[in-house]
Design an enzyme around this catalytic site. Structure first.
Site, PDB file in Angstrom:
ATOM      1  N   HIS A  62      -7.407   8.745   8.753  1.00 16.96           N
ATOM      2  CA  HIS A  62      -6.620   9.700   7.979  1.00 16.96           C
ATOM      3  C   HIS A  62      -7.573  10.798   7.510  1.00 16.96           C
ATOM      4  CE1 HIS A  62      -2.972   6.903   7.008  1.00 16.96           C
ATOM      5  NE2 HIS A  62      -2.834   7.556   8.152  1.00 16.96           N
ATOM      6  N   ASP A  64      -8.213  12.673   4.993  1.00 15.04           N
ATOM      7  CA  ASP A  64      -8.935  12.725   3.721  1.00 15.04           C
ATOM      8  C   ASP A  64     -10.114  11.768   3.695  1.00 15.04           C
ATOM      9  OD1 ASP A  64      -7.013  10.687   3.768  1.00 15.04           O
ATOM     10  OD2 ASP A  64      -6.770  10.646   1.601  1.00 15.04           O
ATOM     11  N   HIS A 140      -3.162  -1.114   5.950  1.00 18.08           N
ATOM     12  CA  HIS A 140      -2.755   0.266   5.727  1.00 18.08           C
ATOM     13  C   HIS A 140      -1.877   0.724   6.891  1.00 18.08           C
ATOM     14  CE1 HIS A 140      -2.829   4.030   3.721  1.00 18.08           C
ATOM     15  NE2 HIS A 140      -3.663   4.644   4.531  1.00 18.08           N
ATOM     16  N   ASP A 210      -8.372   2.634   2.314  1.00 17.50           N
ATOM     17  CA  ASP A 210      -7.080   2.520   1.644  1.00 17.50           C
ATOM     18  C   ASP A 210      -6.433   1.198   2.036  1.00 17.50           C
ATOM     19  OD1 ASP A 210      -7.833   5.127   1.250  1.00 17.50           O
ATOM     20  OD2 ASP A 210      -6.003   6.029   2.017  1.00 17.50           O
ATOM     21  N   HIS A 268      -9.326   6.987  -5.454  1.00 16.85           N
ATOM     22  CA  HIS A 268      -8.285   7.406  -4.508  1.00 16.85           C
ATOM     23  C   HIS A 268      -6.984   7.738  -5.244  1.00 16.85           C
ATOM     24  CE1 HIS A 268      -5.717   7.301  -0.831  1.00 16.85           C
ATOM     25  NE2 HIS A 268      -6.829   7.782  -0.281  1.00 16.85           N
TER      26      HIS A 268
END
Length: 302
Positions: A62, A64, A140, A210, A268
């Site tokens: 992802h 970010d 995730h 994450d 986060h």
């Protein structure tokens, strides 16, 4: 062991908030964990020497968490880097980076090694005589790993007052601190415990971002010195976890409690929240020793 948080917000960078990236110093290693947009600026701002970074760990694909990677690789090249660089990340990361380097004609003058990951079980990525790094499979929306960084036990401490009570040649001191018993010329066996003290306790750092609430990881991170666990939402938005596969501050604290870690670091955060102290308040209902990560925060674990 020292952790520097370069960025700790989710989704998009803002004027004063950066996406995920961290630097961990452990046993003379300097590891970069994730590389969100603007990481190289944050490295400069926090006075981290680029040349010391030899291993980069990317949790998932992802943006970010890795959009700053190709820029950092290119900057290393412009600075004349010659040292090898190892990148650990999900399958596909090599194709993404190489394609950008190819069409920008920015091939590196240093060796770039990609270690692509696919396993859904913990695997060792790096090991030497001082440290071991392994994956923590997470839950995730895309294939994601956390990372567990562990010190290996050091040498035992030589108790000279005890050693001098026996006629032991100095040539044996090195093997004694490695834990070896000593057999004297008269046949007496001296147990190592009489000659040495235990080494300093080892430290470990678990990076988990994450992920949805995922108690399966508890056993692997048991008794970690510190756990960084994502806390994208507060409980008031817990319903969003089902679709995004993220966690709340409460859930992060419950993982820390179950794993009996020494320190919980939250991060986060969704940018919908203005006061991150509310994450700490929520987490401390379940786990007392909580720190809210902030860009530029440095934590030293003695």
């Amino acid at each position: 062991m020292q952790l520097t948080v370069l960025g700790c917000y989710s989704a998009t960078p803002r004027t004063f908030n950066h996406t995920t990236s961290q630097v961990l110093q452990i046993k003379n290693h300097l590891f970069l964990i994730d590389c969100g947009e603007g990481t190289q600026v944050q490295l400069r701002r926090n006075k981290v020497k680029f040349s010391r970074i030899k291993h980069i760990f990317i949790s998932h694909l992802h943006g970010d968490h890795f959009f700053g990677l190709v820029g950092l690789i290119s900057t290393f090249n412009l600075l004349g880097r010659k040292t090898d660089l190892h990148i650990y990340g999900p399958k596909g990361i090599k194709e993404i980076i190489v394609l950008q380097l190819k069409y920008s004609k920015s091939w590196t003058c240093y060796n770039l090694y990609f270690h692509e990951l696919e396993s859904n079980k913990p695997q060792v990525l790096l090991e030497d005589d001082k440290v071991i790094v392994e994956t923590i499979p997470l839950n995730h929306r895309v294939y994601t790993n956390g990372f567990l960084f562990k010190e290996k036990p050091g040498d035992r401490k030589l108790l000279m007052n005890e050693v001098l009570n026996y006629e032991i040649d100095k040539a044996y001191y090195k093997s004694i601190v490695k834990g070896k018993d000593i057999l004297l010329e008269n046949g007496d066996l001296i147990p190592n415990e009489k000659l040495t003290a235990p080494p300093k306790p080892t430290k470990s750092y678990a990076f988990c971002s994450d992920t949805a609430y995922y108690p399966i990881i508890v056993e692997q991170i048991k008794n970690a010195t510190a756990l960084y666990h994502e806390a994208t939402f507060l409980e008031s938005h817990a319903h969003l976890c089902a679709t995004t596969l993220h966690s709340t501050a409460k859930q992060a604290a419950q993982i820390a409690q179950k794993a009996q870690v020494q320190q919980l670091i939250l991060g986060h955060y969704s940018t919908r929240y203005d006061d991150i102290n509310n994450f700490k308040i929520e987490a401390q209902e379940f786990f007392e020793n909580v720190i809210c990560a902030q860009d530029g925060l440095t934590i030293t674990f003695d």
